[in-house]
Design a protein around this motif. Structure first.
Motif, PDB file in Angstrom:
ATOM      1  N   ASP A   1      48.069  36.065  42.931  1.00 30.16           N
ATOM      2  CA  ASP A   1      47.500  35.048  43.823  1.00 30.16           C
ATOM      3  C   ASP A   1      46.075  35.409  44.231  1.00 30.16           C
ATOM      4  O   ASP A   1      45.185  34.548  44.272  1.00 30.16           O
ATOM      5  CB  ASP A   1      48.374  34.866  45.070  1.00 30.16           C
ATOM      6  CG  ASP A   1      49.691  34.175  44.770  1.00 30.16           C
ATOM      7  OD1 ASP A   1      49.804  33.517  43.709  1.00 30.16           O
ATOM      8  OD2 ASP A   1      50.618  34.296  45.598  1.00 30.16           O
ATOM      9  N   ILE A   2      45.834  36.682  44.517  1.00 38.45           N
ATOM     10  CA  ILE A   2      44.486  37.141  44.860  1.00 38.45           C
ATOM     11  C   ILE A   2      43.557  36.951  43.662  1.00 38.45           C
ATOM     12  O   ILE A   2      42.406  36.528  43.830  1.00 38.45           O
ATOM     13  CB  ILE A   2      44.514  38.611  45.330  1.00 38.45           C
ATOM     14  CG1 ILE A   2      45.226  38.710  46.694  1.00 38.45           C
ATOM     15  CG2 ILE A   2      43.109  39.195  45.410  1.00 38.45           C
ATOM     16  CD1 ILE A   2      45.568  40.127  47.113  1.00 38.45           C
ATOM     17  N   ALA A   3      44.052  37.226  42.481  1.00 44.00           N
ATOM     18  CA  ALA A   3      43.237  37.036  41.268  1.00 44.00           C
ATOM     19  C   ALA A   3      42.817  35.577  41.125  1.00 44.00           C
ATOM     20  O   ALA A   3      41.652  35.284  40.804  1.00 44.00           O
ATOM     21  CB  ALA A   3      44.010  37.491  40.031  1.00 44.00           C
ATOM     22  N   ALA A   4      43.724  34.670  41.384  1.00 45.94           N
ATOM     23  CA  ALA A   4      43.388  33.249  41.295  1.00 45.94           C
ATOM     24  C   ALA A   4      42.319  32.884  42.325  1.00 45.94           C
ATOM     25  O   ALA A   4      41.393  32.111  42.024  1.00 45.94           O
ATOM     26  CB  ALA A   4      44.645  32.400  41.494  1.00 45.94           C
ATOM     27  N   GLU A   5      42.415  33.445  43.524  1.00 46.88           N
ATOM     28  CA  GLU A   5      41.403  33.206  44.562  1.00 46.88           C
ATOM     29  C   GLU A   5      40.035  33.739  44.128  1.00 46.88           C
ATOM     30  O   GLU A   5      39.017  33.066  44.290  1.00 46.88           O
ATOM     31  CB  GLU A   5      41.818  33.860  45.879  1.00 46.88           C
ATOM     32  CG  GLU A   5      42.950  33.177  46.595  1.00 46.88           C
ATOM     33  CD  GLU A   5      42.573  31.787  47.086  1.00 46.88           C
ATOM     34  OE1 GLU A   5      41.415  31.580  47.511  1.00 46.88           O
ATOM     35  OE2 GLU A   5      43.445  30.900  47.028  1.00 46.88           O
ATOM     36  N   ILE A   6      40.022  34.951  43.598  1.00 49.67           N
ATOM     37  CA  ILE A   6      38.759  35.546  43.137  1.00 49.67           C
ATOM     38  C   ILE A   6      38.151  34.688  42.034  1.00 49.67           C
ATOM     39  O   ILE A   6      36.946  34.423  42.036  1.00 49.67           O
ATOM     40  CB  ILE A   6      38.978  36.997  42.637  1.00 49.67           C
ATOM     41  CG1 ILE A   6      39.368  37.909  43.795  1.00 49.67           C
ATOM     42  CG2 ILE A   6      37.724  37.514  41.933  1.00 49.67           C
ATOM     43  CD1 ILE A   6      39.864  39.286  43.350  1.00 49.67           C
TER      44      ILE A   6
ATOM     45  N   GLY B   1      38.497  31.482  41.500  1.00 48.42           N
ATOM     46  CA  GLY B   1      37.945  30.271  42.090  1.00 48.42           C
ATOM     47  C   GLY B   1      36.662  30.528  42.859  1.00 48.42           C
ATOM     48  O   GLY B   1      35.675  29.786  42.710  1.00 48.42           O
ATOM     49  N   GLN B   2      36.643  31.582  43.658  1.00 48.35           N
ATOM     50  CA  GLN B   2      35.459  31.901  44.460  1.00 48.35           C
ATOM     51  C   GLN B   2      34.260  32.237  43.589  1.00 48.35           C
ATOM     52  O   GLN B   2      33.153  31.765  43.833  1.00 48.35           O
ATOM     53  CB  GLN B   2      35.758  33.069  45.408  1.00 48.35           C
ATOM     54  CG  GLN B   2      36.669  32.713  46.545  1.00 48.35           C
ATOM     55  CD  GLN B   2      37.095  33.940  47.342  1.00 48.35           C
ATOM     56  OE1 GLN B   2      36.760  35.069  47.015  1.00 48.35           O
ATOM     57  NE2 GLN B   2      37.861  33.699  48.400  1.00 48.35           N
ATOM     58  N   THR B   3      34.460  33.070  42.586  1.00 55.45           N
ATOM     59  CA  THR B   3      33.323  33.484  41.759  1.00 55.45           C
ATOM     60  C   THR B   3      32.801  32.322  40.916  1.00 55.45           C
ATOM     61  O   THR B   3      31.595  32.236  40.677  1.00 55.45           O
ATOM     62  CB  THR B   3      33.673  34.696  40.864  1.00 55.45           C
ATOM     63  OG1 THR B   3      34.787  34.382  40.021  1.00 55.45           O
ATOM     64  CG2 THR B   3      33.996  35.922  41.712  1.00 55.45           C
ATOM     65  N   ARG B   4      33.664  31.431  40.505  1.00 53.80           N
ATOM     66  CA  ARG B   4      33.225  30.244  39.751  1.00 53.80           C
ATOM     67  C   ARG B   4      32.411  29.320  40.658  1.00 53.80           C
ATOM     68  O   ARG B   4      31.367  28.820  40.260  1.00 53.80           O
ATOM     69  CB  ARG B   4      34.420  29.474  39.183  1.00 53.80           C
ATOM     70  CG  ARG B   4      35.184  30.215  38.138  1.00 53.80           C
ATOM     71  CD  ARG B   4      34.495  30.152  36.804  1.00 53.80           C
ATOM     72  NE  ARG B   4      35.290  30.953  35.863  1.00 53.80           N
ATOM     73  CZ  ARG B   4      34.833  31.451  34.765  1.00 53.80           C
ATOM     74  NH1 ARG B   4      33.607  31.240  34.398  1.00 53.80           N
ATOM     75  NH2 ARG B   4      35.588  32.174  33.985  1.00 53.80           N
ATOM     76  N   LYS B   5      32.916  29.101  41.876  1.00 53.15           N
ATOM     77  CA  LYS B   5      32.209  28.234  42.820  1.00 53.15           C
ATOM     78  C   LYS B   5      30.836  28.798  43.177  1.00 53.15           C
ATOM     79  O   LYS B   5      29.884  28.054  43.391  1.00 53.15           O
ATOM     80  CB  LYS B   5      33.024  28.043  44.100  1.00 53.15           C
ATOM     81  CG  LYS B   5      34.190  27.114  43.937  1.00 53.15           C
ATOM     82  CD  LYS B   5      34.971  27.012  45.234  1.00 53.15           C
ATOM     83  CE  LYS B   5      36.251  26.214  45.028  1.00 53.15           C
ATOM     84  NZ  LYS B   5      37.077  26.212  46.243  1.00 53.15           N
ATOM     85  N   GLN B   6      30.734  30.116  43.255  1.00 60.31           N
ATOM     86  CA  GLN B   6      29.465  30.768  43.590  1.00 60.31           C
ATOM     87  C   GLN B   6      28.522  30.809  42.390  1.00 60.31           C
ATOM     88  O   GLN B   6      27.375  31.228  42.516  1.00 60.31           O
ATOM     89  CB  GLN B   6      29.710  32.212  44.056  1.00 60.31           C
ATOM     90  CG  GLN B   6      30.474  32.332  45.341  1.00 60.31           C
ATOM     91  CD  GLN B   6      30.947  33.770  45.595  1.00 60.31           C
ATOM     92  OE1 GLN B   6      30.870  34.643  44.730  1.00 60.31           O
ATOM     93  NE2 GLN B   6      31.457  34.008  46.794  1.00 60.31           N
TER      94      GLN B   6
END
Length: 133
Positions: free
Chosen positions: A78-83, A85-90
């Motif tokens: 789940d943390i990997a999925a968050e990372i 998403g965050q890095t793609r958005k940034q």
């Protein structure tokens, strides 16, 4: 404290980098734990499948007998999925293997040992050290 080793640190260890060897010894003497993330295990093992290096492979097998190979938990995924998403958005995407190693460390509150600080420095909350310097 538990230190999780990135594949580049194990590679440095396998070629006899004195700084890495010294830091491994210090961690052990100071009763810190060392763990091999499962993705690190995969990255090192896959390297031996295309490049013959029997002495290094033997040494890696000994490392794996000495230090545990971690497990990915649902929390880490789940943390990997968050990372991701965050890095793609940034606009700063990072490789999946690096995401998985970082997520493994964050899920277990481990310190990541890597020579590639830049690969991980955009991940919030990740504690990183470089034992090659």
């Amino acid at each position: 404290m538990t230190y999780a080793l990135d594949s580049n640190i194990i590679s440095y260890w396998l070629i006899g980098n004195k700084n890495v060897e010294e830091q491994i010894d210090n961690a052990t003497i100071n009763m810190n734990e060392i763990i091999i993330p499962p993705v690190t295990y995969y990255e090192i093992r896959r390297g031996f499948k295309h490049k013959s290096a029997p002495k290094k492979e033997f040494a890696f097998n000994l490392i794996c007998e000495t230090y545990p190979i971690g497990k990915m938990t649902i929390s880490a995924w789940d943390i990997a999925a968050e990372i991701y998403g965050q890095t793609r958005k940034q606009g700063n995407p990072i490789e999946d293997t690096d995401i998985l190693i970082a997520a493994f460390c964050l899920a277990h509150n481990y310190t990541l040992v890597t020579a590639n600080i830049k690969h991980f420095d955009s991940i919030n909350g990740l504690v990183i050290v470089d034992w090659t310097a």
